[in-house]
Design a protein around this motif. Structure first.
Motif, short mmCIF file in Angstrom:
data_model
loop_
_atom_site.label_atom_id
_atom_site.label_comp_id
_atom_site.label_asym_id
_atom_site.label_seq_id
_atom_site.Cartn_x
_atom_site.Cartn_y
_atom_site.Cartn_z
N ALA A 164 54.61 33.09 35.02
CA ALA A 164 53.43 33.89 34.70
C ALA A 164 53.14 34.73 35.94
CB ALA A 164 52.25 33.00 34.36
N VAL A 165 53.16 36.07 35.79
CA VAL A 165 53.00 36.97 36.93
C VAL A 165 51.80 37.88 36.69
CG1 VAL A 165 54.09 38.76 38.34
CG2 VAL A 165 55.50 36.94 37.34
N HIS A 166 50.90 37.92 37.66
CA HIS A 166 49.75 38.83 37.64
C HIS A 166 50.11 40.03 38.51
CE1 HIS A 166 45.54 40.08 37.73
NE2 HIS A 166 45.66 40.22 39.04
N ILE A 167 49.81 41.24 38.05
CA ILE A 167 50.11 42.45 38.81
C ILE A 167 48.80 43.19 39.05
CG2 ILE A 167 51.38 44.63 38.86
CD1 ILE A 167 53.40 43.32 36.91
N SER A 168 48.46 43.39 40.33
CA SER A 168 47.18 44.01 40.67
C SER A 168 47.28 44.70 42.02
CB SER A 168 46.10 42.92 40.73
OG SER A 168 44.90 43.43 41.28
N ASN A 169 46.53 45.80 42.19
CA ASN A 169 46.48 46.45 43.49
C ASN A 169 45.32 45.93 44.34
OD1 ASN A 169 44.08 47.96 42.91
ND2 ASN A 169 45.29 49.58 41.98
N ALA A 170 44.64 44.89 43.88
CA ALA A 170 43.53 44.25 44.61
C ALA A 170 42.43 45.25 44.93
CB ALA A 170 44.04 43.56 45.87
N SER A 171 42.19 46.20 44.02
CA SER A 171 41.15 47.22 44.15
C SER A 171 41.36 48.13 45.37
CB SER A 171 39.76 46.58 44.18
OG SER A 171 39.50 45.96 42.95
N MET A 172 42.60 48.31 45.78
CA MET A 172 42.87 49.21 46.90
C MET A 172 43.33 50.59 46.41
SD MET A 172 44.19 46.81 49.98
CE MET A 172 45.80 46.45 49.33
N ALA A 175 41.80 52.97 40.91
CA ALA A 175 41.31 52.07 39.87
C ALA A 175 42.20 50.83 39.89
CB ALA A 175 41.37 52.75 38.49
N ASN A 176 41.75 49.75 39.26
CA ASN A 176 42.53 48.51 39.27
C ASN A 176 42.58 47.90 37.87
OD1 ASN A 176 43.95 46.26 40.07
ND2 ASN A 176 42.20 45.22 40.94
N PRO A 177 43.27 48.57 36.92
CA PRO A 177 43.36 47.99 35.59
C PRO A 177 44.29 46.79 35.55
CG PRO A 177 44.65 49.98 35.68
CD PRO A 177 43.94 49.87 37.00
N GLY A 178 45.32 46.74 36.40
CA GLY A 178 46.21 45.60 36.53
C GLY A 178 46.90 45.17 35.25
N VAL A 179 47.74 44.18 35.38
CA VAL A 179 48.36 43.46 34.28
C VAL A 179 47.94 42.02 34.51
CG1 VAL A 179 50.51 42.81 33.14
CG2 VAL A 179 50.29 45.08 34.17
#
Length: 190
Positions: A164-172, A175-179
């Motif tokens: 299970a992998v979370h993909i995020s830019n950590a609000s940097m 915008a941070n819609p992520g997966v």
């Protein structure tokens, strides 16, 4: 060893697909510890994926800008989404090998990594908030997985895993819609 990985997004990213390929290296750092089912050994590992691709839906999008004290203006619609290509490194894989049979070696792991893509990933929806031009070309990948190695010879194995992998830019990013969650399946040879 080398591996190839395929997967899909979940929930609001269920239409995302992934393909990754790379190499895994690790070093077992402990002798067997514990009792019963949890008896095992700790490995510190890392992965490098020179092929990282995500396939997302294509759609038309407008960029909207608002000048301080001025009106909201939007650009003409332009295409976005599609295939994102990049590379990824996972420098910290904490893996616990559960001691079992001679040829079958199951494991659980937690890991964290970084992805760079050729353009900002994931795409922001067709009508982003004013001033939000995209996300980021850099994203973080905290993850959890289970798998096993099956030894075909004393020093050669086939590995199979689910992560299970979370993909995020950590609000940097803008915008941070992520997966929030993607499910990844991997097969490899060591």
């Amino acid at each position: 060893g080398a591996f190839v990985n395929g997967g899909f997004g979940t929930a609001n990213r269920a239409d995302y697909k992934f393909l990754w390929a790379g190499v895994h290296g690790g070093k077992v750092l402990t002798n067997p510890h514990g009792k019963g089912f949890l008896r095992g050994q700790f490995e510190l590992g890392a992965e490098f994926m020179p092929l990282w691709q995500a396939y997302t839906p294509k759609y038309l999008r407008a960029n909207c800008y608002e000048q301080p004290g001025g009106p909201l203006s939007c650009s003409p619609l332009f295409p976005t989404g599609g295939t994102y290509t990049g590379l990824s490194i996972t420098p910290a894989i904490l893996r616990w090998y559960l001691q079992s049979g001679h040829r079958f070696l199951p494991w659980i792991q937690g890991a964290g990594g970084l992805i760079w893509t050729n353009h900002k990933f994931p795409p922001v929806g067709p009508y982003p908030l004013p001033g939000h031009l995209g996300t980021s070309v850099f994203n973080y990948t905290p993850q959890f997985g289970v798998g096993f190695q099956y030894f075909v010879k004393p020093r050669q194995s086939i590995s199979i895993s689910a992560n299970a992998v979370h993909i995020s830019n950590a609000s940097m990013g803008d915008a941070n819609p992520g997966v929030n969650a993607s499910v990844q399946f991997s097969i490899g040879y060591t």
